[in-house]
Design a protein around this motif. Structure first.
Motif, mmCIF file in Angstrom:
data_model
loop_
_atom_site.group_PDB
_atom_site.id
_atom_site.type_symbol
_atom_site.label_atom_id
_atom_site.label_comp_id
_atom_site.label_asym_id
_atom_site.label_seq_id
_atom_site.Cartn_x
_atom_site.Cartn_y
_atom_site.Cartn_z
ATOM 1 N N ALA A 3 66.411 26.566 60.632
ATOM 2 C CA ALA A 3 66.682 26.669 62.069
ATOM 3 C C ALA A 3 67.055 28.107 62.431
ATOM 4 C CB ALA A 3 67.801 25.718 62.474
ATOM 5 N N GLN A 4 67.833 28.756 61.585
ATOM 6 C CA GLN A 4 68.231 30.136 61.839
ATOM 7 C C GLN A 4 67.052 31.091 61.678
ATOM 8 O OE1 GLN A 4 71.226 30.899 63.053
ATOM 9 N NE2 GLN A 4 71.673 28.725 62.989
ATOM 10 N N LEU A 5 66.244 30.889 60.648
ATOM 11 C CA LEU A 5 65.110 31.775 60.400
ATOM 12 C C LEU A 5 64.035 31.634 61.475
ATOM 13 C CD1 LEU A 5 64.599 31.378 56.557
ATOM 14 C CD2 LEU A 5 65.574 33.332 57.744
ATOM 15 N N SER A 6 63.737 30.403 61.847
ATOM 16 C CA SER A 6 62.633 30.156 62.775
ATOM 17 C C SER A 6 63.035 30.265 64.241
ATOM 18 C CB SER A 6 62.059 28.757 62.536
ATOM 19 O OG SER A 6 62.998 27.763 62.919
ATOM 20 N N GLY A 7 64.309 30.055 64.526
ATOM 21 C CA GLY A 7 64.749 30.016 65.919
ATOM 22 C C GLY A 7 64.478 28.664 66.560
ATOM 23 N N ILE A 8 63.945 27.716 65.776
ATOM 24 C CA ILE A 8 63.683 26.360 66.270
ATOM 25 C C ILE A 8 64.903 25.517 65.927
ATOM 26 C CG2 ILE A 8 62.205 24.328 66.064
ATOM 27 C CD1 ILE A 8 59.986 26.305 65.053
ATOM 28 N N LYS A 9 65.650 25.139 66.951
ATOM 29 C CA LYS A 9 66.869 24.372 66.717
ATOM 30 C C LYS A 9 66.734 22.984 67.334
ATOM 31 C CE LYS A 9 69.665 28.408 66.270
ATOM 32 N NZ LYS A 9 70.797 29.181 66.660
ATOM 33 N N PRO A 10 67.111 21.960 66.587
ATOM 34 C CA PRO A 10 67.057 20.604 67.129
ATOM 35 C C PRO A 10 67.967 20.454 68.348
ATOM 36 C CG PRO A 10 67.337 20.550 64.770
ATOM 37 C CD PRO A 10 67.529 21.964 65.205
ATOM 38 N N LYS A 11 67.586 19.547 69.218
ATOM 39 C CA LYS A 11 68.388 19.309 70.418
ATOM 40 C C LYS A 11 69.744 18.704 70.071
ATOM 41 C CE LYS A 11 64.511 18.800 73.559
ATOM 42 N NZ LYS A 11 63.351 19.011 72.713
ATOM 43 N N ILE A 26 61.588 13.867 64.003
ATOM 44 C CA ILE A 26 60.367 14.133 63.243
ATOM 45 C C ILE A 26 59.519 15.216 63.910
ATOM 46 C CG2 ILE A 26 58.977 12.298 64.281
ATOM 47 C CD1 ILE A 26 58.923 13.338 60.584
ATOM 48 N N GLU A 27 59.525 15.274 65.235
ATOM 49 C CA GLU A 27 58.761 16.299 65.945
ATOM 50 C C GLU A 27 59.281 17.700 65.617
ATOM 51 O OE1 GLU A 27 60.222 13.688 67.568
ATOM 52 O OE2 GLU A 27 58.440 12.461 67.895
ATOM 53 N N GLU A 28 60.601 17.826 65.499
ATOM 54 C CA GLU A 28 61.199 19.122 65.169
ATOM 55 C C GLU A 28 60.913 19.497 63.714
ATOM 56 O OE1 GLU A 28 64.738 18.699 68.429
ATOM 57 O OE2 GLU A 28 64.928 17.690 66.511
ATOM 58 N N VAL A 29 60.896 18.526 62.831
ATOM 59 C CA VAL A 29 60.552 18.792 61.431
ATOM 60 C C VAL A 29 59.103 19.273 61.345
ATOM 61 C CG1 VAL A 29 60.262 17.755 59.143
ATOM 62 C CG2 VAL A 29 62.266 17.182 60.526
ATOM 63 N N LYS A 33 57.649 22.790 59.848
ATOM 64 C CA LYS A 33 56.567 22.866 58.860
ATOM 65 C C LYS A 33 55.458 23.792 59.345
ATOM 66 C CE LYS A 33 53.325 20.158 56.121
ATOM 67 N NZ LYS A 33 52.464 21.278 55.975
ATOM 68 N N GLU A 34 55.074 23.655 60.600
ATOM 69 C CA GLU A 34 54.041 24.534 61.155
ATOM 70 C C GLU A 34 54.499 25.985 61.122
ATOM 71 O OE1 GLU A 34 53.185 23.067 65.075
ATOM 72 O OE2 GLU A 34 52.446 21.144 64.297
ATOM 73 N N TRP A 35 55.750 26.226 61.491
ATOM 74 C CA TRP A 35 56.303 27.586 61.492
ATOM 75 C C TRP A 35 56.280 28.136 60.067
ATOM 76 C CZ3 TRP A 35 60.190 30.017 58.925
ATOM 77 C CH2 TRP A 35 60.518 31.294 59.367
ATOM 78 N N TYR A 36 56.724 27.321 59.098
ATOM 79 C CA TYR A 36 56.769 27.769 57.707
ATOM 80 C C TYR A 36 55.366 28.089 57.187
ATOM 81 C CZ TYR A 36 57.201 27.862 52.702
ATOM 82 O OH TYR A 36 57.109 28.248 51.387
ATOM 83 N N ASP A 37 54.424 27.198 57.432
ATOM 84 C CA ASP A 37 53.052 27.428 56.956
ATOM 85 C C ASP A 37 52.485 28.731 57.515
ATOM 86 O OD1 ASP A 37 53.064 25.103 55.460
ATOM 87 O OD2 ASP A 37 52.007 23.918 56.972
ATOM 88 N N LYS A 38 52.806 29.041 58.746
ATOM 89 C CA LYS A 38 52.311 30.259 59.398
ATOM 90 C C LYS A 38 53.024 31.519 58.895
ATOM 91 C CE LYS A 38 51.875 32.318 63.975
ATOM 92 N NZ LYS A 38 52.177 32.182 65.395
ATOM 93 N N ASN A 39 54.309 31.400 58.517
ATOM 94 C CA ASN A 39 55.140 32.574 58.233
ATOM 95 C C ASN A 39 55.635 32.710 56.800
ATOM 96 O OD1 ASN A 39 55.567 33.815 61.003
ATOM 97 N ND2 ASN A 39 56.075 31.671 61.372
ATOM 98 N N LYS A 40 55.188 31.865 55.872
ATOM 99 C CA LYS A 40 55.756 31.873 54.520
ATOM 100 C C LYS A 40 55.600 33.204 53.794
ATOM 101 C CE LYS A 40 51.857 29.201 52.814
ATOM 102 N NZ LYS A 40 51.528 27.887 52.272
ATOM 103 N N ALA A 41 54.579 33.979 54.127
ATOM 104 C CA ALA A 41 54.401 35.283 53.474
ATOM 105 C C ALA A 41 55.460 36.295 53.919
ATOM 106 C CB ALA A 41 53.011 35.832 53.759
ATOM 107 N N LYS A 42 56.143 36.025 55.024
ATOM 108 C CA LYS A 42 57.159 36.943 55.555
ATOM 109 C C LYS A 42 58.573 36.567 55.118
ATOM 110 C CE LYS A 42 54.433 37.762 59.715
ATOM 111 N NZ LYS A 42 54.436 37.659 61.179
ATOM 112 N N ILE A 43 58.698 35.520 54.297
ATOM 113 C CA ILE A 43 60.013 35.051 53.852
ATOM 114 C C ILE A 43 60.284 35.602 52.456
ATOM 115 C CG2 ILE A 43 61.396 33.019 53.261
ATOM 116 C CD1 ILE A 43 59.751 31.491 55.372
ATOM 117 N N SER A 44 61.480 36.142 52.254
ATOM 118 C CA SER A 44 61.855 36.697 50.951
ATOM 119 C C SER A 44 63.351 36.520 50.736
ATOM 120 C CB SER A 44 61.485 38.184 50.883
ATOM 121 O OG SER A 44 62.191 38.903 51.874
#
Length: 67
Positions: A3-11, A26-29, A33-44
């Motif tokens: 949530a902190q990395l993506s900026g996507i926070k559950p309501k 489940i929609e937030e999860v 997942k979509e955010w992670y799949d798109k950005n996993k190369a930028k995570i370290s």
């Protein structure tokens, strides 16, 4: 941490003695997942946190800028 990395926070969340506790739907999860799949190369891993002894996970949202 996602949530902190993506900026996507559950309501639904709770702030208590231990910090933020999220109750994602489940929609937030799926958004995470979509955010992670798109950005996993930028995570370290960053430096070891002196207080917890754990490595921090960081996301390079712009060249040379991490959160």
């Amino acid at each position: 941490m996602i949530a902190q990395l993506s900026g996507i926070k559950p309501k639904k969340e709770d702030l208590n003695y231990f910090g933020h506790v999220y109750f994602p739907k489940i929609e937030e999860v799926k958004l995470w997942k979509e955010w992670y799949d798109k950005n996993k190369a930028k995570i370290s891993f960053g430096e070891v946190d002196k207080l917890s002894g754990e490595k921090t996970i960081q996301f390079e949202y712009e060249t040379g800028k991490f959160r």
